[in-house]
Design an enzyme around this catalytic site. Structure first.
Site, PDB file in Angstrom:
ATOM      1  N   HIS A 200      41.333  12.436 -27.597  1.00  0.00           N
ATOM      2  CA  HIS A 200      42.123  11.406 -26.921  1.00  0.00           C
ATOM      3  C   HIS A 200      41.219  10.584 -26.015  1.00  0.00           C
ATOM      4  O   HIS A 200      40.043  10.893 -25.847  1.00  0.00           O
ATOM      5  CB  HIS A 200      43.310  12.013 -26.151  1.00  0.00           C
ATOM      6  CG  HIS A 200      42.943  12.875 -24.978  1.00  0.00           C
ATOM      7  ND1 HIS A 200      42.292  14.079 -25.092  1.00  0.00           N
ATOM      8  CD2 HIS A 200      43.152  12.703 -23.632  1.00  0.00           C
ATOM      9  CE1 HIS A 200      42.124  14.612 -23.898  1.00  0.00           C
ATOM     10  NE2 HIS A 200      42.635  13.794 -22.995  1.00  0.00           N
TER      11      HIS A 200
ATOM     12  N   HIS B  88      40.828   9.841 -22.761  1.00  0.00           N
ATOM     13  CA  HIS B  88      40.427  10.047 -21.366  1.00  0.00           C
ATOM     14  C   HIS B  88      38.900  10.118 -21.215  1.00  0.00           C
ATOM     15  O   HIS B  88      38.209  10.663 -22.069  1.00  0.00           O
ATOM     16  CB  HIS B  88      41.073  11.318 -20.795  1.00  0.00           C
ATOM     17  CG  HIS B  88      42.522  11.107 -20.434  1.00  0.00           C
ATOM     18  ND1 HIS B  88      43.409  12.147 -20.276  1.00  0.00           N
ATOM     19  CD2 HIS B  88      43.223   9.964 -20.194  1.00  0.00           C
ATOM     20  CE1 HIS B  88      44.604  11.655 -19.953  1.00  0.00           C
ATOM     21  NE2 HIS B  88      44.517  10.344 -19.902  1.00  0.00           N
TER      22      HIS B  88
ATOM     23  N   ASP C 222      36.840  11.848 -19.565  1.00  0.00           N
ATOM     24  CA  ASP C 222      36.121  13.126 -19.596  1.00  0.00           C
ATOM     25  C   ASP C 222      36.070  13.717 -21.007  1.00  0.00           C
ATOM     26  O   ASP C 222      35.613  14.848 -21.194  1.00  0.00           O
ATOM     27  CB  ASP C 222      36.715  14.124 -18.579  1.00  0.00           C
ATOM     28  CG  ASP C 222      38.185  14.428 -18.815  1.00  0.00           C
ATOM     29  OD1 ASP C 222      38.929  13.527 -19.261  1.00  0.00           O
ATOM     30  OD2 ASP C 222      38.594  15.575 -18.560  1.00  0.00           O
ATOM     31  N   HIS C 223      36.512  12.936 -21.979  1.00  0.00           N
ATOM     32  CA  HIS C 223      36.418  13.349 -23.388  1.00  0.00           C
ATOM     33  C   HIS C 223      35.594  12.360 -24.211  1.00  0.00           C
ATOM     34  O   HIS C 223      35.152  12.699 -25.305  1.00  0.00           O
ATOM     35  CB  HIS C 223      37.825  13.497 -23.996  1.00  0.00           C
ATOM     36  CG  HIS C 223      38.631  14.567 -23.317  1.00  0.00           C
ATOM     37  ND1 HIS C 223      38.920  15.778 -23.903  1.00  0.00           N
ATOM     38  CD2 HIS C 223      39.165  14.622 -22.064  1.00  0.00           C
ATOM     39  CE1 HIS C 223      39.604  16.532 -23.048  1.00  0.00           C
ATOM     40  NE2 HIS C 223      39.766  15.847 -21.928  1.00  0.00           N
TER      41      HIS C 223
ATOM     42  N   HIS D 176      50.424  14.542 -23.705  1.00  0.00           N
ATOM     43  CA  HIS D 176      49.456  14.334 -22.614  1.00  0.00           C
ATOM     44  C   HIS D 176      49.049  12.850 -22.597  1.00  0.00           C
ATOM     45  O   HIS D 176      49.093  12.190 -21.567  1.00  0.00           O
ATOM     46  CB  HIS D 176      48.260  15.251 -22.846  1.00  0.00           C
ATOM     47  CG  HIS D 176      47.118  15.062 -21.914  1.00  0.00           C
ATOM     48  ND1 HIS D 176      47.175  15.410 -20.585  1.00  0.00           N
ATOM     49  CD2 HIS D 176      45.869  14.564 -22.113  1.00  0.00           C
ATOM     50  CE1 HIS D 176      46.011  15.135 -20.007  1.00  0.00           C
ATOM     51  NE2 HIS D 176      45.205  14.617 -20.908  1.00  0.00           N
TER      52      HIS D 176
ATOM     53  N   ASP E  82      43.507  18.394 -24.496  1.00  0.00           N
ATOM     54  CA  ASP E  82      44.331  18.660 -23.303  1.00  0.00           C
ATOM     55  C   ASP E  82      45.803  18.829 -23.668  1.00  0.00           C
ATOM     56  O   ASP E  82      46.689  18.470 -22.888  1.00  0.00           O
ATOM     57  CB  ASP E  82      44.190  17.510 -22.295  1.00  0.00           C
ATOM     58  CG  ASP E  82      42.804  17.437 -21.680  1.00  0.00           C
ATOM     59  OD1 ASP E  82      41.989  18.347 -21.919  1.00  0.00           O
ATOM     60  OD2 ASP E  82      42.530  16.444 -20.976  1.00  0.00           O
TER      61      ASP E  82
ATOM     62  N   HIS F 266      39.549  22.616 -21.079  1.00  0.00           N
ATOM     63  CA  HIS F 266      39.348  22.883 -19.647  1.00  0.00           C
ATOM     64  C   HIS F 266      39.475  24.378 -19.348  1.00  0.00           C
ATOM     65  O   HIS F 266      40.235  25.087 -20.008  1.00  0.00           O
ATOM     66  CB  HIS F 266      40.393  22.151 -18.790  1.00  0.00           C
ATOM     67  CG  HIS F 266      40.197  20.672 -18.729  1.00  0.00           C
ATOM     68  ND1 HIS F 266      39.368  20.076 -17.811  1.00  0.00           N
ATOM     69  CD2 HIS F 266      40.719  19.668 -19.479  1.00  0.00           C
ATOM     70  CE1 HIS F 266      39.394  18.752 -17.975  1.00  0.00           C
ATOM     71  NE2 HIS F 266      40.208  18.477 -18.987  1.00  0.00           N
TER      72      HIS F 266
END
Ligand SMILES: [Zn+2]
Length: 257
Positions: free
Chosen positions: A53, A55, A57-58, A109, A131, A169
């Site tokens: 996805h 975001h 941090d990905h 999410h 996530d 995570h």
């Protein structure tokens, strides 16, 4: 030989490295530096990237990895991330390193969220779910509705129970802290909490987890269970409910926990 290893990034992210015969696939490289360090140390060549996805941090490490490996495929959903060069959707198959991953759309999410299911791995089936499903919990609903997330988790619940769940995570201990408030009398959950505590004290990752254990201990996969329903309904003061109401109230309860 197939190996799947976590690469720690930021404060609590896991970037997954799937390696076979000296080549590697990276799942959700939010940061390039730890990925480059890992593949150099292990003597691997990068052969592809899978994105779950949009975001940061990905995805934020993709461009730096493409500078080093300009010709590799980057698979991901149809979203605003321009570095993805192979767009995939629900039920598509992705084959890299001779491994075939089935794409499962899991909105909730985020709306673009997808998961990658590796059915025929030598060590059993594996799911890379970003996530969406966490060990002992699930992702926050930033874009999707409770109904969408419940349906998405339902698709994951239908996978073989020996599926290894690779989430993105290290949230397990805090998730289980909450789960114990919802189901204090769940013995499997109590055991899992003790085991997780001891692993975290030694700084050992608590993922992947087996889907079978998630089904027994993760409240977000247990909203059809009458004990969970009663507890959530009492907390949220629901007089009547359906499973979506329970899921929505459980998610809201966790958000404020
Ligand atoms: Zn996210």
């Amino acid at each position: 030989m197939l190996s799947i290893s976590p690469i720690s990034a930021f404060s609590d992210n896991y970037i997954w490295c799937v390696a076979r015969n000296g080549e590697a696939i990276i799942v959700d490289p939010g940061d390039a530096a730890p990925v480059i360090k890992h593949i150099e140390k292990m003597g691997l060549t990068l052969s592809g990237i899978l994105i779950t996805h949009h975001h940061y941090d990905h995805v934020n490490g993709i461009d730096s990895l493409l500078e080093l490996y300009p010709d590799i495929p980057v698979y991901g959903p149809d979203n605003q991330c321009s570095s993805i060069n192979h767009r995939v959707r629900h039920n598509d198959s992705v084959t890299v390193l001779g491994l075939t991953f089935q794409v499962i759309a899991v909105p909730g999410h985020t709306l673009d969220h997808i998961a990658y299911y590796l059915k025929n791995s030598p060590s059993g089936p594996a799911l890379f779910c970003g996530d969406t499903l966490f060990a002992g919990g699930c992702g926050r609903l930033f874009e999707g509705t409770p109904e969408q997330m419940l349906n998405s988790l339902g698709l994951i619940q239908a996978l073989p129970t020996n599926t290894a769940v690779y989430c993105a995570h290290e949230y397990t201990l805090s998730n289980l802290n909450f789960a114990l408030v919802v189901e204090p009398e769940n013995h499997k959950l109590q055991d899992r909490f003790v085991e997780t505590q001891s692993r975290r004290e030694k700084n050992v990752p608590t993922v992947p987890s087996e889907l079978a254990l998630e089904l027994l201990t993760n409240p977000f996969l247990r909203t059809g269970n009458s004990v969970v329903q009663q507890r959530v309904a009492a907390h949220a003061d629901l007089k009547s409910w359906n499973q979506i109401d329970i899921f929505a109230s459980l998610r809201a309860w966790k958000d404020g926990f």
